[in-house]
Design a protein around this motif. Structure first.
Motif, PDB file in Angstrom:
ATOM      1  N   HIS A  75       0.828  -1.196   0.000  1.00 28.77           N
ATOM      2  CA  HIS A  75       0.000   0.000   0.000  1.00 28.77           C
ATOM      3  C   HIS A  75       0.869   1.256   0.000  1.00 28.77           C
ATOM      4  O   HIS A  75       2.099   1.173  -0.009  1.00 28.77           O
ATOM      5  N   THR A  76       0.200   2.396   0.017  1.00 33.42           N
ATOM      6  CA  THR A  76       0.887   3.681  -0.031  1.00 33.42           C
ATOM      7  C   THR A  76       0.855   4.321   1.354  1.00 33.42           C
ATOM      8  O   THR A  76      -0.185   4.363   2.012  1.00 33.42           O
ATOM      9  N   GLN A 114      -8.135  10.260  -0.342  1.00 33.85           N
ATOM     10  CA  GLN A 114      -8.110  11.086  -1.555  1.00 33.85           C
ATOM     11  C   GLN A 114      -7.019  12.162  -1.474  1.00 33.85           C
ATOM     12  O   GLN A 114      -7.226  13.324  -1.845  1.00 33.85           O
ATOM     13  N   PHE A 124      -1.634  12.988  -8.817  1.00 35.28           N
ATOM     14  CA  PHE A 124      -2.238  11.695  -8.518  1.00 35.28           C
ATOM     15  C   PHE A 124      -3.075  11.804  -7.245  1.00 35.28           C
ATOM     16  O   PHE A 124      -2.863  12.704  -6.423  1.00 35.28           O
ATOM     17  N   SER A 126      -4.567   9.379  -4.006  1.00 32.12           N
ATOM     18  CA  SER A 126      -4.432   8.081  -3.337  1.00 32.12           C
ATOM     19  C   SER A 126      -4.973   8.174  -1.911  1.00 32.12           C
ATOM     20  O   SER A 126      -4.948   9.230  -1.286  1.00 32.12           O
ATOM     21  N   ASP A 143      -0.709  -0.852  -4.605  1.00 28.60           N
ATOM     22  CA  ASP A 143      -2.052  -0.328  -4.859  1.00 28.60           C
ATOM     23  C   ASP A 143      -2.013   0.739  -5.951  1.00 28.60           C
ATOM     24  O   ASP A 143      -2.885   0.780  -6.833  1.00 28.60           O
ATOM     25  N   TRP A 144      -0.987   1.591  -5.940  1.00 28.90           N
ATOM     26  CA  TRP A 144      -0.837   2.627  -6.967  1.00 28.90           C
ATOM     27  C   TRP A 144      -0.334   2.024  -8.277  1.00 28.90           C
ATOM     28  O   TRP A 144      -0.839   2.351  -9.355  1.00 28.90           O
ATOM     29  N   GLU A 146      -0.709  -0.966  -9.478  1.00 27.63           N
ATOM     30  CA  GLU A 146      -1.762  -1.733 -10.146  1.00 27.63           C
ATOM     31  C   GLU A 146      -2.792  -0.820 -10.799  1.00 27.63           C
ATOM     32  O   GLU A 146      -3.345  -1.155 -11.850  1.00 27.63           O
ATOM     33  N   SER A 147      -3.038   0.338 -10.211  1.00 31.00           N
ATOM     34  CA  SER A 147      -4.038   1.253 -10.783  1.00 31.00           C
ATOM     35  C   SER A 147      -3.569   1.865 -12.093  1.00 31.00           C
ATOM     36  O   SER A 147      -4.388   2.370 -12.862  1.00 31.00           O
ATOM     37  N   PHE A 148      -2.258   1.811 -12.386  1.00 27.91           N
ATOM     38  CA  PHE A 148      -1.731   2.347 -13.638  1.00 27.91           C
ATOM     39  C   PHE A 148      -1.200   1.244 -14.551  1.00 27.91           C
ATOM     40  O   PHE A 148      -0.420   1.525 -15.469  1.00 27.91           O
ATOM     41  N   SER A 149      -1.597   0.038 -14.302  1.00 28.78           N
ATOM     42  CA  SER A 149      -1.211  -1.075 -15.180  1.00 28.78           C
ATOM     43  C   SER A 149      -2.188  -1.165 -16.347  1.00 28.78           C
ATOM     44  O   SER A 149      -3.375  -0.832 -16.204  1.00 28.78           O
ATOM     45  N   TYR A 164      -1.725   8.083 -18.615  1.00 22.79           N
ATOM     46  CA  TYR A 164      -2.044   9.284 -17.839  1.00 22.79           C
ATOM     47  C   TYR A 164      -2.900  10.216 -18.670  1.00 22.79           C
ATOM     48  O   TYR A 164      -2.472  10.689 -19.733  1.00 22.79           O
TER      49      TYR A 164
END
Length: 211
Positions: A75-76, A114, A124, A126, A143-144, A146-149, A164
Motif C-alpha cells: 500500500h501507499t 483522496q 495523482f 491516493s 495499490d498505486w 496496479e491502478s496504472f497497469s 495518464y
C-alpha cells in the motif's frame, strides 16, 4: 426403591434427549471478518536500495517529498512527521497493522483519504496511511502501481511509463550523482530536438514515442 429411582432418571434423560434444540443454536458460526494484509518492504523501512524500486521527488500540499515507488510494499504510506502539516487527516476507526519485511508489526492510527500529490508536473490521488518512515516521506506501493497497469518500467534505468489522462507519461527516477531536476530538463531538450534520429537518445523517450 432402587428400581423407582432408575425409572425416574430414565424419564429425565428421555426428556432431555427429546427436547428440540433451537434452530438458531444449529446455525454455523459466522466467519471472522477478513483481515486486510498490509506490508511494507525492507527497502522502504531500512532505506536499502531495492532492485524494483524508484526514488523520485514530489510534493503534497506544497510540502516536498522524497518518494519511493516500491513494488515490494502492498500500500501507499506517508511519513508520520508530515501528519501535523497536512489538511484532511483523520483517525482510523480501528488501527491498521502493517507487517515489515523483517517480521515486525507497526501500527497505523491515521489516514488521509483522496490525498492529492504530485511528481514531475503529474498529479495523482491516493488513500494513504501514516507510518513512522525512517528514510522516506512517502512510499508508493502496489495499490498505486496496479491502478496504472499496464505500464512499462525499467528498474535498472530507473524510469517508468504509465497511462495518464488519455496518453502516456514518462516518470524518470533519481539517479546517483545527477540531480533529479537536471535529468528532467535533459529529457525535455532531447524530446523537442532530434530525439527520433539520435541513436543515443534516452531509451525511455524512444519507448514513449513508439506508442
Amino acid at each position: 426403591v432402587a428400581t423407582a429411582q432408575l425409572h425416574a432418571m430414565e424419564e429425565v434423560w428421555s426428556l432431555l434427549v427429546d427436547e428440540e434444540v433451537p434452530e438458531s443454536d444449529l446455525s454455523p458460526p459466522e466467519p471472522a471478518p477478513e483481515q486486510l494484509f498490509v506490508t511494507i518492504s525492507k527497502s522502504a523501512w531500512t532505506g536499502s536500495t531495492g532492485r524494483q524500486t524508484l526514488k523520485l521527488n514530489g510534493s503534497i500540499q506544497i510540502h516536498p517529498l522524497l518518494i519511493l515507488i516500491d513494488s515490494g510494499s502492498s500500500h501507499t504510506f506517508l511519513n508520520d512527521q508530515l501528519r501535523p502539516h497536512l489538511q484532511g487527516v483523520t483517525s482510523m476507526a480501528s488501527t491498521l497493522q502493517v507487517q515489515v519485511a523483517n517480521g515486525a508489526m507497526v501500527t497505523c492510527h491515521y489516514k488521509l483519504l483522496q490525498a492529492q500529490w504530485q511528481i514531475q508536473n503529474c498529479s495523482f490521488t491516493s488513500d494513504v496511511s501514516f507510518l513512522p518512515l525512517p528514510y522516506y516521506d512517502m512510499v508508493v506501493g502496489m495499490d498505486w502501481l496496479e491502478s496504472f497497469s499496464p505500464m512499462r518500467v525499467d528498474w535498472a534505468q530507473k524510469w517508468l511509463i504509465i497511462p495518464y489522462q488519455g496518453s502516456s507519461v514518462l516518470l524518470q527516477g533519481n539517479t546517483p550523482g545527477v540531480p533529479a531536476d537536471t535529468m528532467i530538463e535533459l529529457l525535455f531538450m532531447e524530446s523537442v530536438s532530434s530525439v527520433g534520429s539520435s541513436p543515443d537518445s534516452h531509451p525511455a523517450i524512444q519507448a514513449l514515442l513508439q506508442q
